[in-house]
Design a protein around this motif. Structure first.
Motif, PDB file in Angstrom:
ATOM      1  N   LEU A 151       0.903  -1.217  -0.131  1.00  0.00           N
ATOM      2  CA  LEU A 151       0.125  -0.098   0.022  1.00  0.00           C
ATOM      3  C   LEU A 151       0.922   1.274  -0.143  1.00  0.00           C
ATOM      4  CD1 LEU A 151      -3.068   0.217  -0.105  1.00  0.00           C
ATOM      5  CD2 LEU A 151      -3.047   0.484   2.652  1.00  0.00           C
ATOM      6  N   MET A 152       0.659   2.168  -0.936  1.00  0.00           N
ATOM      7  CA  MET A 152       1.504   3.369  -1.114  1.00  0.00           C
ATOM      8  C   MET A 152       0.466   4.735  -0.935  1.00  0.00           C
ATOM      9  SD  MET A 152       4.457   2.274  -3.355  1.00  0.00           S
ATOM     10  CE  MET A 152       5.188   3.360  -2.304  1.00  0.00           C
ATOM     11  N   ASN A 153       0.942   5.516  -0.259  1.00  0.00           N
ATOM     12  CA  ASN A 153       0.067   6.714   0.007  1.00  0.00           C
ATOM     13  C   ASN A 153       0.705   7.918  -1.176  1.00  0.00           C
ATOM     14  OD1 ASN A 153       1.749   8.627   1.595  1.00  0.00           O
ATOM     15  ND2 ASN A 153       1.539   7.037   3.078  1.00  0.00           N
ATOM     16  N   ALA A 154      -0.403   8.873  -1.113  1.00  0.00           N
ATOM     17  CA  ALA A 154      -0.087  10.180  -2.144  1.00  0.00           C
ATOM     18  C   ALA A 154       1.147  11.072  -1.590  1.00  0.00           C
ATOM     19  CB  ALA A 154      -1.187  10.892  -2.162  1.00  0.00           C
ATOM     20  N   THR A 155       1.163  11.130  -0.313  1.00  0.00           N
ATOM     21  CA  THR A 155       2.123  11.890   0.228  1.00  0.00           C
ATOM     22  C   THR A 155       3.455  11.406  -0.251  1.00  0.00           C
ATOM     23  OG1 THR A 155       0.885  12.564   1.972  1.00  0.00           O
ATOM     24  CG2 THR A 155       3.245  13.143   2.040  1.00  0.00           C
ATOM     25  N   GLU A 156       3.783  10.131  -0.072  1.00  0.00           N
ATOM     26  CA  GLU A 156       5.177   9.358  -0.344  1.00  0.00           C
ATOM     27  C   GLU A 156       5.327   9.534  -1.735  1.00  0.00           C
ATOM     28  OE1 GLU A 156       5.398   5.352   0.927  1.00  0.00           O
ATOM     29  OE2 GLU A 156       7.243   4.920  -0.226  1.00  0.00           O
ATOM     30  N   LEU A 157       4.430   9.019  -2.523  1.00  0.00           N
ATOM     31  CA  LEU A 157       4.726   9.215  -3.932  1.00  0.00           C
ATOM     32  C   LEU A 157       4.903  10.428  -4.707  1.00  0.00           C
ATOM     33  CD1 LEU A 157       1.687   6.648  -4.914  1.00  0.00           C
ATOM     34  CD2 LEU A 157       3.946   6.232  -5.412  1.00  0.00           C
ATOM     35  N   ALA A 158       4.351  11.464  -4.102  1.00  0.00           N
ATOM     36  CA  ALA A 158       4.744  12.732  -4.606  1.00  0.00           C
ATOM     37  C   ALA A 158       5.957  13.258  -4.188  1.00  0.00           C
ATOM     38  CB  ALA A 158       3.528  14.088  -3.933  1.00  0.00           C
ATOM     39  N   GLU A 159       6.570  12.966  -3.013  1.00  0.00           N
ATOM     40  CA  GLU A 159       7.882  13.325  -2.697  1.00  0.00           C
ATOM     41  C   GLU A 159       8.920  12.554  -3.457  1.00  0.00           C
ATOM     42  OE1 GLU A 159       8.423  12.765   1.593  1.00  0.00           O
ATOM     43  OE2 GLU A 159       7.119  14.634   1.960  1.00  0.00           O
ATOM     44  N   VAL A 160       8.647  11.176  -3.550  1.00  0.00           N
ATOM     45  CA  VAL A 160       9.716  10.298  -4.063  1.00  0.00           C
ATOM     46  C   VAL A 160       9.952  10.741  -5.508  1.00  0.00           C
ATOM     47  CG1 VAL A 160      10.566   8.144  -4.914  1.00  0.00           C
ATOM     48  CG2 VAL A 160       9.553   8.321  -2.634  1.00  0.00           C
ATOM     49  N   LEU A 161       8.673  10.894  -6.165  1.00  0.00           N
ATOM     50  CA  LEU A 161       8.797  11.264  -7.674  1.00  0.00           C
ATOM     51  C   LEU A 161       8.680  12.667  -7.847  1.00  0.00           C
ATOM     52  CD1 LEU A 161       6.022   8.289  -8.409  1.00  0.00           C
ATOM     53  CD2 LEU A 161       8.485   8.213  -8.769  1.00  0.00           C
ATOM     54  N   ASP A 162       8.676  13.432  -7.083  1.00  0.00           N
ATOM     55  CA  ASP A 162       8.647  15.014  -7.380  1.00  0.00           C
ATOM     56  C   ASP A 162       7.763  15.295  -8.222  1.00  0.00           C
ATOM     57  OD1 ASP A 162       9.751  17.387  -6.910  1.00  0.00           O
ATOM     58  OD2 ASP A 162      11.157  17.185  -8.948  1.00  0.00           O
ATOM     59  N   ILE A 163       6.382  14.950  -7.924  1.00  0.00           N
ATOM     60  CA  ILE A 163       5.296  15.485  -8.600  1.00  0.00           C
ATOM     61  C   ILE A 163       4.375  16.316  -7.573  1.00  0.00           C
ATOM     62  CG2 ILE A 163       3.225  14.610  -9.816  1.00  0.00           C
ATOM     63  CD1 ILE A 163       4.931  12.107 -10.525  1.00  0.00           C
ATOM     64  N   PRO A 164       3.929  17.303  -7.964  1.00  0.00           N
ATOM     65  CA  PRO A 164       3.113  18.289  -7.202  1.00  0.00           C
ATOM     66  C   PRO A 164       1.930  17.456  -6.558  1.00  0.00           C
ATOM     67  CG  PRO A 164       3.414  19.318  -9.092  1.00  0.00           C
ATOM     68  CD  PRO A 164       3.936  18.047  -9.493  1.00  0.00           C
ATOM     69  N   TYR A 165       1.835  17.433  -5.148  1.00  0.00           N
ATOM     70  CA  TYR A 165       0.949  16.418  -4.328  1.00  0.00           C
ATOM     71  C   TYR A 165      -0.656  16.576  -5.058  1.00  0.00           C
ATOM     72  CZ  TYR A 165      -1.841  14.674  -0.815  1.00  0.00           C
ATOM     73  OH  TYR A 165      -2.911  14.155   0.120  1.00  0.00           O
ATOM     74  N   LYS A 166      -0.807  17.684  -5.150  1.00  0.00           N
ATOM     75  CA  LYS A 166      -2.358  17.913  -5.343  1.00  0.00           C
ATOM     76  C   LYS A 166      -2.674  17.443  -6.977  1.00  0.00           C
ATOM     77  CE  LYS A 166      -4.686  19.977  -2.209  1.00  0.00           C
ATOM     78  NZ  LYS A 166      -6.186  19.340  -1.473  1.00  0.00           N
ATOM     79  N   PHE A 167      -1.910  17.742  -7.535  1.00  0.00           N
ATOM     80  CA  PHE A 167      -1.754  16.890  -9.039  1.00  0.00           C
ATOM     81  C   PHE A 167      -1.848  15.527  -9.099  1.00  0.00           C
ATOM     82  CE2 PHE A 167      -0.243  17.467 -13.693  1.00  0.00           C
ATOM     83  CZ  PHE A 167      -1.406  17.382 -14.313  1.00  0.00           C
ATOM     84  N   LEU A 168      -0.804  14.963  -8.436  1.00  0.00           N
ATOM     85  CA  LEU A 168      -0.900  13.527  -8.064  1.00  0.00           C
ATOM     86  C   LEU A 168      -2.135  12.837  -7.544  1.00  0.00           C
ATOM     87  CD1 LEU A 168       2.272  11.243  -7.242  1.00  0.00           C
ATOM     88  CD2 LEU A 168       0.184  11.397  -5.779  1.00  0.00           C
TER      89      LEU A 168
END
Lengths: 137, 137
Positions: B25-42
């Motif tokens: 299970l992966m959450n949006a906060t982590e994904l946004a940080e690791v992948l350097d994608i704007p959180y809200k857009f992700l």
DNA sequence: GTTTAATTCTACCTTTAAGTAGTAATTATA
DNA sequence: TATAATTACTACTTAAAGGTAGAATTAAAC
């Protein structure tokens, strides 16, 4: 995954002009009609092509556009460059800035071959080459 | 000549998730940080991926996202389809609507080979295939 | 010289993609 | 039950592409 409208229009315009060897001067009204491109938008594109030196414009009555260089010397990639639409060597299909030998994206290897073919198509096709092809539009 | 940001982001997100087999299970906060994608857009993109059934979301505390299907069964082209970014068989590189055998555009013949390679790359690459490739971003 | 057909320039309008903000809904955990 | 962490929803803003309008400029033709 496609070219911008400006690039598509510009290639079609120039390919058509290259195909009409006989009539050396072509005006915007005729081009817009034949190619079904909004007149004002076409005029804007033509102004760019003039600025960059691919064609010259003759203003005033009986005016129009003609090539500045030989059609064999204008490559499709030259046109794409104008609208920032050509494929750079370092372009990553997933848009990461540091995709190279050291750290590459998940599609890096698969992307190489189609990328090179696209570059080849754009860089090695001159207007003279493609003018005769297909329908005259 | 490139994919939309949404498509690029979505592929990178899912390839990264496929690469992290252990943490299911992966959450949006982590994904946004690791992948350097704007959180809200992700977050917006993830909602689309959930709607279309590629992943499921677990809401609430300790929630996150996980795959709904096997990663070997999700093709890159499935992701592109969501954002209307895949290459259709009838797509003309110069954007004319009636480019085919009867009346084709000036670049029709040259376009066939790179088009097919692009389609092959997108249609035949599963998330499982590309997960191991390149860096983990 | 006046008219007319053409390009050019400046400025604007519209649509779409990209990105942001705030809040509601949900749920594990303490 | 309260809290904190999480996704989902609605609406907005910004930036870029695509397209339009009108007037200025040019030069041939009459």
């Amino acid at each position: 995954m496609q070219l911008s409208n400006s690039s598509q229009y510009a290639i079609r315009i120039l390919a058509y002009m290259a195909d009409q060897k006989d009539s050396e001067l072509m005006n915007a009204t005729e081009l817009a009609e034949v190619l079904d491109i909004p007149y004002k938008f076409l005029a804007k594109i033509m102004t760019e092509l003039v600025k960059v030196g691919l064609v010259v414009s003759i203003r005033g009555r009986e005016g129009g556009y003609k090539f500045e260089k030989k059609t064999s010397e204008i490559m499709v990639s030259d046109i794409l460059d104008i609208f920032n639409d050509s494929i750079k060597d370092e372009q990553c299909v997933l848009g990461i800035g540091f995709c190279n030998g050291m750290c590459k994206c998940a599609l890096h290897d698969q992307w190489m071959e189609p990328k090179h073919l696209l570059q080849k198509m754009f860089r090695e096709s001159s207007l003279e080459d493609i003018a005769g092809r297909g329908c005259k539009i």
